[in-house]
Write an enzyme that holds these catalytic residues in place. Structure first.
Site, short mmCIF file in Angstrom:
data_model
loop_
_atom_site.label_atom_id
_atom_site.label_comp_id
_atom_site.label_asym_id
_atom_site.label_seq_id
_atom_site.Cartn_x
_atom_site.Cartn_y
_atom_site.Cartn_z
N ASP A 74 0.86 -1.17 0.00
CA ASP A 74 0.00 0.00 0.00
C ASP A 74 0.91 1.23 0.00
O ASP A 74 1.98 1.21 0.60
CB ASP A 74 -0.87 -0.05 1.26
N ASP A 261 -8.58 -6.28 0.75
CA ASP A 261 -7.60 -6.38 1.83
C ASP A 261 -8.13 -5.63 3.03
O ASP A 261 -8.84 -4.64 2.89
CB ASP A 261 -6.25 -5.79 1.41
#
Ligand code: ZN
Length: 359
Positions: A74, A261
């Site tokens: 990320d 996620d």
């Protein structure tokens, strides 16, 4: 099916968060036994602990963490947003990037789009996200507009840096990591469209639904989630960032999302909130799953697994009564066993979604 760096990944798939390079309390063998295909690690946190030079010196995140499956990273936009919302002195977002003071440090750090990409490539990540300016859907349109403009500008810089790095490091086409753009725009269809169009023009391997995915009432912002799938052509995989509540995963899948996620299933596990299916197969009706709170006194002598037909290591070897005992004496083993079960629940959920009835 998605193929990244020679590794196939079945869709839909749930990707647990291993923010600091570990899915808390379990190791890579446990992850594999749960059927996990990829782990989401975090650029922003890892650059502070253990630090990017340490990760590079230890040959990247795969080698460092012992996880041979795919690693997604990320960008840090979401984490910076969350930390600044809690404490505005933590740092600030401006047109150059995100500037902040790392924990325990007096030195200001600037995370630019270019730096964000260099870090992710040096970590050996298989799927990179562009740095984005994250917002909550309930924030005013004027703020959303600035965030979208920044997200687009940063995405351009990210793509340029990505191409430069691939060339400089002579990364083969087959081995190259994927780069995803993140669609921001809060609750405005106009801004979401503007962001998506600009990102599509820059060109990415896939896209993510960005921003806080829940409204103030804790409900999935379903209209926006659906709309972003409408404006991103189906040939591109779409990632629902931060969505991990089982019902929201199933809902987003039905709206055309492939990747999910969240830290929620593993965090819930550690807090004694276990997930279980109420039906041996399928996802019929509204109540196809439920929570089980391990602290409940009625579990004290329950001599059966959390779920009778669950094939996870925990359900195969331990009773609810034993887990209840471990939780009460605060033993670390509870965290591992509970995390294994909740993660297997999430991968089983994805397997059920892959069944033809849900295609
Ligand atoms: Zn289980």
């Amino acid at each position: 099916m998605l193929e990244i760096a020679g590794r196939k990944i079945h869709l839909p798939t749930f990707i647990p968060d291993g923010t600091f390079g570990v899915v808390r309390s379990i190791d890579s063998q446990d992850l594999e036994s749960c059927g996990v295909q990829a782990v989401m690690m975090n650029t922003f946190h890892l650059m502070q602990k253990p630090g990017s030079s340490t990760i590079q010196a230890l040959d990247g995140l795969h080698h460092f963490s012992g996880w041979e499956g795919l690693i997604f990273t990320d960008s840090g936009g979401f984490q910076a947003y969350s930390l600044m919302k809690e404490n505005s002195r933590f740092g600030q977002v401006n047109s150059d990037g995100i500037s902040f003071f790392p924990e325990g440090s007096q030195r200001k750090f600037l995370l630019t789009p270019e730096k964000c990409i260099r870090l992710q490539i040096n970590y050996g990540s298989n799927l990179l996200f562009c740095l984005d300016d994250c917002t909550h859907v309930d924030e005013p349109d004027a703020d959303q507009k600035i965030a979208v403009e920044r997200t687009i500008t940063w995405a351009k810089h990210c793509k340029q840096e990505y191409q430069k790095q691939i060339e400089q490091k002579k990364i083969e086409k087959r081995q190259r990591p994927y780069l995803f753009g993140i669609v921001q725009g809060g609750n405005s269809r106009e801004l979401r469209k503007k962001c998506a169009d600009a990102l599509l023009e820059i060109g990415f391997d896939g896209y993510g639904f960005g921003g806080w995915p829940l409204n103030n009432a804790g409900e999935l912002v379903e209209n926006m989630v659906a709309y972003v799938r409408e404006i991103i052509p189906m040939q591109f995989p779409l990632h629902a960032l931060g969505i991990g509540h089982p019902a929201f995963v199933a809902k987003s899948f039905s709206l055309g999302y492939d990747l999910f996620d969240s830290a929620m299933p593993t965090r819930d596990a550690r807090h004694g909130r276990l997930y279980r299916f109420t039906e041996p197969s399928g996802l019929e009706g509204k109540n196809w799953w439920e929570y089980m709170y391990i602290i409940d006194q009625r579990h004290i002598k329950t001599n059966r697994p959390i779920t009778d037909n669950c094939d996870c290591h925990t359900c195969q070897h331990y009773s609810i009564a034993y887990l209840h005992h471990l939780y009460k004496i605060n033993d670390n083993l509870f965290m591992r066993l509970a995390t294994i079960h909740n993660l297997r629940f999430m991968t089983q959920l994805c397997e059920r979604l892959r069944q033809p009835a849900h295609d």
